[in-house]
Design an enzyme around this catalytic site. Sequence first.
Site, PDB file in Angstrom:
ATOM      1  NE  ARG A 245      -6.656  -0.418  11.028  1.00 11.49           N
ATOM      2  CZ  ARG A 245      -5.404  -0.516  10.615  1.00 11.49           C
ATOM      3  NH1 ARG A 245      -4.516   0.390  10.976  1.00 11.49           N
ATOM      4  NH2 ARG A 245      -5.008  -1.499   9.840  1.00 11.49           N
TER       5      ARG A 245
ATOM      6  CE  LYS B 159      -0.429  -0.461   5.041  1.00  7.93           C
ATOM      7  NZ  LYS B 159      -1.273  -1.061   6.106  1.00  7.93           N
TER       8      LYS B 159
ATOM      9  CE1 TYR C  67      12.469  31.904   6.757  1.00 12.81           C
ATOM     10  CE2 TYR C  67      12.245  29.537   6.495  1.00 12.81           C
ATOM     11  CZ  TYR C  67      12.288  30.799   5.947  1.00 12.81           C
ATOM     12  OH  TYR C  67      12.150  30.962   4.600  1.00 12.81           O
TER      13      TYR C  67
ATOM     14  CG  MET D 285       9.302  24.131   1.194  1.00 13.20           C
ATOM     15  SD  MET D 285       8.309  25.195   0.152  1.00 13.20           S
ATOM     16  CE  MET D 285       6.898  25.503   1.195  1.00 13.20           C
TER      17      MET D 285
END
Length: 366
Positions: free
Chosen positions: A138, A37, A260, A308
Amino acid sequence: MSLPAEARYTIDLDALAANFSAVRREAEAAEVAPVVKADAYGLGLEPVVRRLWAEGARRFFTARLSEGVRLRGALGTSRPAAICVLDGCTDDAAPHLAAHDLTPVLNSLPQVREWTAYARTLGRTLSGVLHIDTGLNRLGLRPEEARALVQTSDGLHGVELELVMSHLACADPEVAPMDVAQAERFEAVTALFPQVRTSFGASAGLFLGERFRGQVVRPGIVLYGGGPFQTPDPRIRPVATLDAPILQVRSVAPGESVGYGAAYRAERALRVAVVGLGYADGVLRASERPRYGWFAGAKRAFLGRISMDLIALDVTGCEAWPGARVELFGPNVPVDEAAADAGTIAFELLSNVSSRVQRVYLGSDL
Ligand SMILES: *Cc1c(COP(=O)(O)O)cnc(C)c1O
């Protein structure tokens, strides 16, 4: 002309194959059906399944219908593996499941009704996996629902069960009381389906012993280099390496800040390597714990906030230069350790590496 190397996710398919062999040994008589998956936990569905097929895997599990469709395409007609879709027979999925020869994991009585009704519409038998919830709460039928289903004469009419499965809640290295309670509930239900093969253990369960395996095990993380119990395990080889180049090396004077928010302040003179990797590449930003990258034979601390596209690394006292590469996890930094430092688990680190990061495959996938 190829571009210079940026942030890179290197997948060692030979190590993947070695882990598949290790799992097979551990699983003894049980069949090993890899869970692929989420793009094979971020490593890349197509190369991973082609190599696992070559190693002998003949049944795979995906989460989504779309992943099952993509996997059927990747395997093609020459590799007719069974593909089980964990989300199961969700609304409007039945025609697509049948058209791509996918086996839904039937998670509820409404899903069973959908699939049996579609078998009647087609006028042929369809295969399914029955999922019993033994305590995870679940997906899956409650044991009493499975019992009622067996007592209804046409409850599964038109559907041939390939497996009865369940999933463990815990992944502790010792058998937990919860594991035993789940095994007892599972055994009571599988006794109602004496002709159907069972599937119980994922990575952790299959390493816990025979009782927690069933006849088909469904490992994911151990194939991809994480330990079965969320710590590095000597039986499992690292498969994925995330690394990136240093873009610039700079001197920082005592009292100056880095990054930052001026969140880190140097107490002494530092050499700082600015590395071309950030949260947009999948490096989780939120953790307050110390974080490290591997450079020049040692773990070196991140300084300040992750941006980022950039991370600052303390390379004081070692030779560092633009273009030299820093490893975030891989052979030198076990993914379980990097995950713990990031406040998470290997599953999230692996599957979170973004599409911006170039995938490079070592070893054959044929
Ligand atoms: C994801 C998943 C697995 C694989 O789990 P690992 O811990 O990665 O081995 C197996 N079964 C089910 C139902 C899952 O959702």
